[in-house]
Design a protein around this motif. Sequence first.
Motif, PDB file in Angstrom:
ATOM      1  N   THR A 349       2.310 -20.983  -4.575  1.00  0.00           N
ATOM      2  CA  THR A 349       3.445 -21.919  -4.494  1.00  0.00           C
ATOM      3  C   THR A 349       3.232 -23.061  -3.505  1.00  0.00           C
ATOM      4  N   ASP A 350       2.306 -22.903  -2.585  1.00  0.00           N
ATOM      5  CA  ASP A 350       2.121 -23.896  -1.519  1.00  0.00           C
ATOM      6  C   ASP A 350       1.174 -24.998  -1.982  1.00  0.00           C
ATOM      7  N   SER A 351       1.677 -26.205  -2.127  1.00  0.00           N
ATOM      8  CA  SER A 351       0.870 -27.321  -2.630  1.00  0.00           C
ATOM      9  C   SER A 351      -0.193 -27.789  -1.641  1.00  0.00           C
ATOM     10  N   SER A 352      -0.186 -27.255  -0.423  1.00  0.00           N
ATOM     11  CA  SER A 352      -1.236 -27.640   0.527  1.00  0.00           C
ATOM     12  C   SER A 352      -2.565 -26.967   0.177  1.00  0.00           C
ATOM     13  N   TYR A 353      -2.503 -25.910  -0.618  1.00  0.00           N
ATOM     14  CA  TYR A 353      -3.739 -25.282  -1.096  1.00  0.00           C
ATOM     15  C   TYR A 353      -4.270 -26.082  -2.289  1.00  0.00           C
ATOM     16  N   LYS A 354      -5.583 -26.075  -2.468  1.00  0.00           N
ATOM     17  CA  LYS A 354      -6.182 -26.821  -3.564  1.00  0.00           C
ATOM     18  C   LYS A 354      -5.804 -26.199  -4.908  1.00  0.00           C
ATOM     19  N   PRO A 355      -5.686 -27.033  -5.951  1.00  0.00           N
ATOM     20  CA  PRO A 355      -5.278 -26.518  -7.265  1.00  0.00           C
ATOM     21  C   PRO A 355      -6.143 -25.373  -7.778  1.00  0.00           C
ATOM     22  N   ASP A 356      -7.463 -25.460  -7.568  1.00  0.00           N
ATOM     23  CA  ASP A 356      -8.345 -24.383  -8.025  1.00  0.00           C
ATOM     24  C   ASP A 356      -7.950 -23.041  -7.423  1.00  0.00           C
ATOM     25  N   LEU A 357      -7.631 -23.033  -6.140  1.00  0.00           N
ATOM     26  CA  LEU A 357      -7.272 -21.799  -5.461  1.00  0.00           C
ATOM     27  C   LEU A 357      -5.915 -21.293  -5.949  1.00  0.00           C
ATOM     28  N   ARG A 358      -4.988 -22.186  -6.167  1.00  0.00           N
ATOM     29  CA  ARG A 358      -3.674 -21.786  -6.672  1.00  0.00           C
ATOM     30  C   ARG A 358      -3.793 -21.190  -8.079  1.00  0.00           C
ATOM     31  N   LEU A 359      -4.682 -21.757  -8.887  1.00  0.00           N
ATOM     32  CA  LEU A 359      -4.900 -21.212 -10.228  1.00  0.00           C
ATOM     33  C   LEU A 359      -5.586 -19.852 -10.163  1.00  0.00           C
ATOM     34  N   ALA A 360      -6.472 -19.679  -9.190  1.00  0.00           N
ATOM     35  CA  ALA A 360      -7.102 -18.362  -9.004  1.00  0.00           C
ATOM     36  C   ALA A 360      -6.049 -17.321  -8.636  1.00  0.00           C
ATOM     37  N   ALA A 361      -5.097 -17.730  -7.797  1.00  0.00           N
ATOM     38  CA  ALA A 361      -3.990 -16.822  -7.447  1.00  0.00           C
ATOM     39  C   ALA A 361      -3.205 -16.438  -8.693  1.00  0.00           C
ATOM     40  N   LEU A 362      -2.933 -17.418  -9.552  1.00  0.00           N
ATOM     41  CA  LEU A 362      -2.199 -17.145 -10.790  1.00  0.00           C
ATOM     42  C   LEU A 362      -2.967 -16.159 -11.664  1.00  0.00           C
ATOM     43  N   ARG A 363      -4.267 -16.359 -11.801  1.00  0.00           N
ATOM     44  CA  ARG A 363      -5.057 -15.445 -12.633  1.00  0.00           C
ATOM     45  C   ARG A 363      -5.032 -14.030 -12.059  1.00  0.00           C
ATOM     46  N   GLY A 364      -5.076 -13.930 -10.740  1.00  0.00           N
ATOM     47  CA  GLY A 364      -4.969 -12.613 -10.118  1.00  0.00           C
ATOM     48  C   GLY A 364      -3.620 -11.968 -10.400  1.00  0.00           C
ATOM     49  N   MET A 365      -2.571 -12.765 -10.374  1.00  0.00           N
ATOM     50  CA  MET A 365      -1.226 -12.267 -10.680  1.00  0.00           C
ATOM     51  C   MET A 365      -1.150 -11.744 -12.111  1.00  0.00           C
ATOM     52  N   ILE A 366      -1.730 -12.508 -13.034  1.00  0.00           N
ATOM     53  CA  ILE A 366      -1.690 -12.121 -14.450  1.00  0.00           C
ATOM     54  C   ILE A 366      -2.503 -10.853 -14.683  1.00  0.00           C
ATOM     55  N   GLU A 367      -3.682 -10.788 -14.069  1.00  0.00           N
ATOM     56  CA  GLU A 367      -4.560  -9.635 -14.285  1.00  0.00           C
ATOM     57  C   GLU A 367      -3.969  -8.347 -13.735  1.00  0.00           C
ATOM     58  N   LYS A 368      -3.296  -8.434 -12.605  1.00  0.00           N
ATOM     59  CA  LYS A 368      -2.705  -7.235 -12.013  1.00  0.00           C
ATOM     60  C   LYS A 368      -1.380  -6.895 -12.691  1.00  0.00           C
ATOM     61  N   ASP A 369      -0.399  -7.719 -12.516  1.00  0.00           N
ATOM     62  CA  ASP A 369       0.922  -7.576 -13.139  1.00  0.00           C
ATOM     63  C   ASP A 369       1.784  -8.707 -12.610  1.00  0.00           C
ATOM     64  N   ILE A 370       2.139  -9.609 -13.485  1.00  0.00           N
ATOM     65  CA  ILE A 370       2.849 -10.805 -13.035  1.00  0.00           C
ATOM     66  C   ILE A 370       4.335 -10.554 -12.800  1.00  0.00           C
ATOM     67  N   THR A 371       4.835  -9.392 -13.204  1.00  0.00           N
ATOM     68  CA  THR A 371       6.267  -9.096 -13.102  1.00  0.00           C
ATOM     69  C   THR A 371       6.844  -9.304 -11.701  1.00  0.00           C
ATOM     70  N   PRO A 372       6.158  -8.850 -10.621  1.00  0.00           N
ATOM     71  CA  PRO A 372       6.750  -9.030  -9.285  1.00  0.00           C
ATOM     72  C   PRO A 372       6.760 -10.475  -8.785  1.00  0.00           C
ATOM     73  N   TYR A 373       6.181 -11.384  -9.552  1.00  0.00           N
ATOM     74  CA  TYR A 373       6.003 -12.758  -9.069  1.00  0.00           C
ATOM     75  C   TYR A 373       6.994 -13.749  -9.695  1.00  0.00           C
ATOM     76  N   ARG A 374       8.139 -13.270 -10.147  1.00  0.00           N
ATOM     77  CA  ARG A 374       9.099 -14.181 -10.775  1.00  0.00           C
ATOM     78  C   ARG A 374       9.570 -15.268  -9.813  1.00  0.00           C
ATOM     79  N   ASP A 375       9.807 -14.911  -8.559  1.00  0.00           N
ATOM     80  CA  ASP A 375      10.257 -15.921  -7.584  1.00  0.00           C
ATOM     81  C   ASP A 375       9.218 -17.018  -7.411  1.00  0.00           C
ATOM     82  N   ALA A 376       7.931 -16.597  -7.383  1.00  0.00           N
ATOM     83  CA  ALA A 376       6.857 -17.585  -7.236  1.00  0.00           C
ATOM     84  C   ALA A 376       6.794 -18.492  -8.461  1.00  0.00           C
ATOM     85  N   LEU A 377       6.936 -17.913  -9.643  1.00  0.00           N
ATOM     86  CA  LEU A 377       6.938 -18.716 -10.862  1.00  0.00           C
ATOM     87  C   LEU A 377       8.114 -19.686 -10.875  1.00  0.00           C
ATOM     88  N   ASP A 378       9.291 -19.202 -10.476  1.00  0.00           N
ATOM     89  CA  ASP A 378      10.473 -20.072 -10.432  1.00  0.00           C
ATOM     90  C   ASP A 378      10.234 -21.263  -9.504  1.00  0.00           C
TER      91      ASP A 378
END
Length: 466
Positions: A349-378
């Motif tokens: 969620t923090d735009s100070s991180y580079k887009p590549d790293l933020r996308l890596a975080a998203l992929r990790g969320m999807i691979e594990k279970d994205i359900t707990p991350y609704r607030d981050a998605l919002d």
Amino acid sequence: MNKSLKCGGFVLILFLLIAPMDNYLPAQEDEGGNGTETEEENPQEETEGFLEYRRNTLRFGINDKILEVVKSLRAEKDERLNEQLKKTIQETKNPQIQQEILKFFREQKNDSLTQQAHDFLTDDAADQETRRAAFRYLSAVEYAKAVPAAMDIISEPGSRLIASALQYIAETGKDFEELDDSKLIELLDDPTFPRNYRPELLRTLGKLKSKQAFERIITIVKDPGAEQAMRWFACEALAGYGDPSAVTALSEALQTEDTTLRTYAVAALGTFSTEEAKKAVVGATKDNFWKVRLEAAKALGKQRHLPALEILEYQIKHDPVPQIRAAAVKAVAAMGTKESEKIVSEVFTDSSYKPDLRLAALRGMIEKDITPYRDALDTVFDQQGDKKQSPFFQKVCRELSFSPAPVLKDYYARMLTHHDPVINIHGIRGIRLNGYGELKHAVEELVDRSSHRSVLRHARSALDSL
């Protein structure tokens, strides 16, 4: 030649030699935040009907257009023309089309092309790359009946498919009762067997968990006089066994001067959950060689070594190598704890991180279970909601569109209302792939208000299948 040009050429060569090679390997796709996605428009598709246009192209089109359609279907994970694709691969003589269809069915884990792929292997006139693709496909669908054909290829003098055949046997051989691993062990000492394939042979024996070869592989890892590549692949072979008695030899390999051996050793240690293995992996996070640290980060995620959370958080923020930062955030996501979810959410969620790293975080969320991350998605959807064109958000929505997580249904609906047509298309894809018939009305509303040809094509195609 101008002296400055000579000097400049020398500097460029030196830079290429010392820079991490991964930076120069072709990527599967651009994962960064630079550049926006675009949709090419084809008036024929709209006139003829999106799906029917593609079906007719597969039946009657020239090879270049057929290949283009297969690649599009594969990129969109659209399986609705699978029956036609099965006919196409039987009829075509074009190797690129054959390979692309095999790749697509491999990714689906669709086993309906096993006989066709088996036939490619036994056809000496078939294209070499097609036969390689056939091996990979048969491995993915766990088809073991081609093991005899693979053994024949391994025995062929001068065969260029030995590595592919060995990799296939490694993945499927354990399910083929007639396979005698002693024949593979004999090849290690056979002077007529190409030396450059012996490391791959070791890895195959490890995957097969060959009891006869275990002690010999341990000895190779420990032997400083053994060929380097043999020691590297012996480490990987030990990972295949999963026998904890191999941990000591692998830990000792981490103390050598051979950076590649250390890289293979820490990757292998990541498959073990003993305290000795975890301690060795933690130590490898301090290694000066970046690839060792990269594999150490991945290994900590596999081990779910919770005490290492602080180390991974440090790597996310401070490691100088982008690949390691990305691996670290995915490893944290794999932990699956409240604390790890907090760290990953912050990165995403923090735009100070580079887009590549933020996308890596998203992929990790999807691979594990994205359900707990609704607030981050919002948070990210709220941040990006009013932007007409955001390369980062386009990539976020693309990643989400291929996920089957039920929690994403509401986000697909939100994508349909975005100003960016590319985002609309990703939302449509997510709805179609997951079969969310309850969102059919939302797609119909998008058709009524949109004038964008690509959006309309995708929407109408999705409506046909909902």
